[in-house]
Write a protein that holds these residues in place. Sequence first.
Motif, short mmCIF file in Angstrom:
data_model
loop_
_atom_site.label_atom_id
_atom_site.label_comp_id
_atom_site.label_asym_id
_atom_site.label_seq_id
_atom_site.Cartn_x
_atom_site.Cartn_y
_atom_site.Cartn_z
N GLN A 257 -12.30 12.43 13.72
CA GLN A 257 -12.30 12.21 12.27
C GLN A 257 -11.33 11.08 11.91
O GLN A 257 -10.36 10.83 12.62
N VAL B 121 -3.34 15.53 7.41
CA VAL B 121 -2.58 16.59 8.06
C VAL B 121 -1.13 16.49 7.59
O VAL B 121 -0.54 15.41 7.58
N THR C 163 -10.89 12.04 2.62
CA THR C 163 -10.12 11.96 3.87
C THR C 163 -9.25 13.20 4.00
O THR C 163 -8.61 13.61 3.03
N VAL C 164 -9.24 13.79 5.19
CA VAL C 164 -8.36 14.92 5.45
C VAL C 164 -6.98 14.38 5.85
O VAL C 164 -6.86 13.48 6.70
N LEU D 99 -8.55 10.70 10.14
CA LEU D 99 -7.49 11.50 9.52
C LEU D 99 -6.34 10.61 9.09
O LEU D 99 -6.10 9.56 9.69
N TYR E 175 -8.41 13.18 -1.27
CA TYR E 175 -7.74 13.77 -0.11
C TYR E 175 -7.77 15.30 -0.10
O TYR E 175 -7.62 15.92 -1.14
N LEU F 230 -4.14 13.11 15.45
CA LEU F 230 -4.83 11.91 14.95
C LEU F 230 -5.55 11.19 16.08
O LEU F 230 -6.67 10.70 15.92
N SER G 265 -8.59 13.54 17.61
CA SER G 265 -9.73 13.85 16.75
C SER G 265 -10.61 12.63 16.52
O SER G 265 -10.13 11.50 16.47
N LEU H 4 -11.06 20.16 13.53
CA LEU H 4 -11.29 19.10 12.52
C LEU H 4 -12.56 18.33 12.84
O LEU H 4 -13.28 17.89 11.93
#
Length: 276
Positions: free
Chosen positions: A165, A139, A136-137, A167, A102, A160, A163, A126
């Motif tokens: 991604q 937030v 995994t990013v 996340l 992470y 979330l 984006s 992002l």
Amino acid sequence: MRVGAHVSIAGGVDNAVERQLDVGGNCGQIFTHSPQVWRDPDIDDGEAERFRAGTRERLDGPWVIHSSYLVNLCTPKDDLRAKSVDSMQKEVDAAAQLGVEYVNVHLGAHTGAGTERGLANAASALDELDVPDGVTVLVESDAGSGTKLGGDFEHLATVLEASDQDLDVCLDTAHAFAAGYDLSTATGVENAVREFDDVIGLDRLKCVHLNDSKHACGTNKDEHAHIGEGLIGEEGMRAIVNYPDLRDVPLVLETPNEDGKGFAWNIERVRELREN
Ligand SMILES: [Zn+2]
Ligand SMILES: [Zn+2]
């Protein structure tokens, strides 16, 4: 239980494993460089291999890389946005090098652009990242001072959703408390967790930054206190560490080192509060 602390990488990132064991942790968090300046991670392959082997053999994990405090994903300024994206790219690449699951980031501040614009900026920033497999990013929930976003669970949910991604979220208990979620009682914890589940979804919660707070609920002031000794207090901390839906989430402490109490004391306190 998985519990650990934010430890230093001074002398080489592989030293973080020993430091984590020294304070009684089995998972944890690092900075890859000083978080107050723009600097790139500088990790050689030998250190990375020793870190990976030490983690595999001696810890449970996961590790989290906390990105630089200078990163501002919400910013309307092109140069700051570009620097932020570049910095984040280097953090996710370092995570892949280290086998770290992470990378944690604060959304940042909209600095006048407005909440809606700021959240859209964060999501699109992002989206510029090329996140390696296995990383995994996250937030992180924010205390919400000034124009900083991420204090309301809705802000995190919006990013979330917007984006592309994959996340997930890190919930910082001191930040959430400062942002107005009263975690000082069992009922308050229940309400906050249920709200998190309704707005974001508990399946997106991959890490809790377990910190007590020196400031009252709703003050938006971010200053961490020892576990059970701040305004979240013992009842709130006990409720958090025993809440059924939170029991399997890794707990990472960012508690102060003062009054003769460091991470070892705080991790021990968490273990005492945990009921079997
Ligand atoms: Zn943070
Ligand atoms: Zn935090």
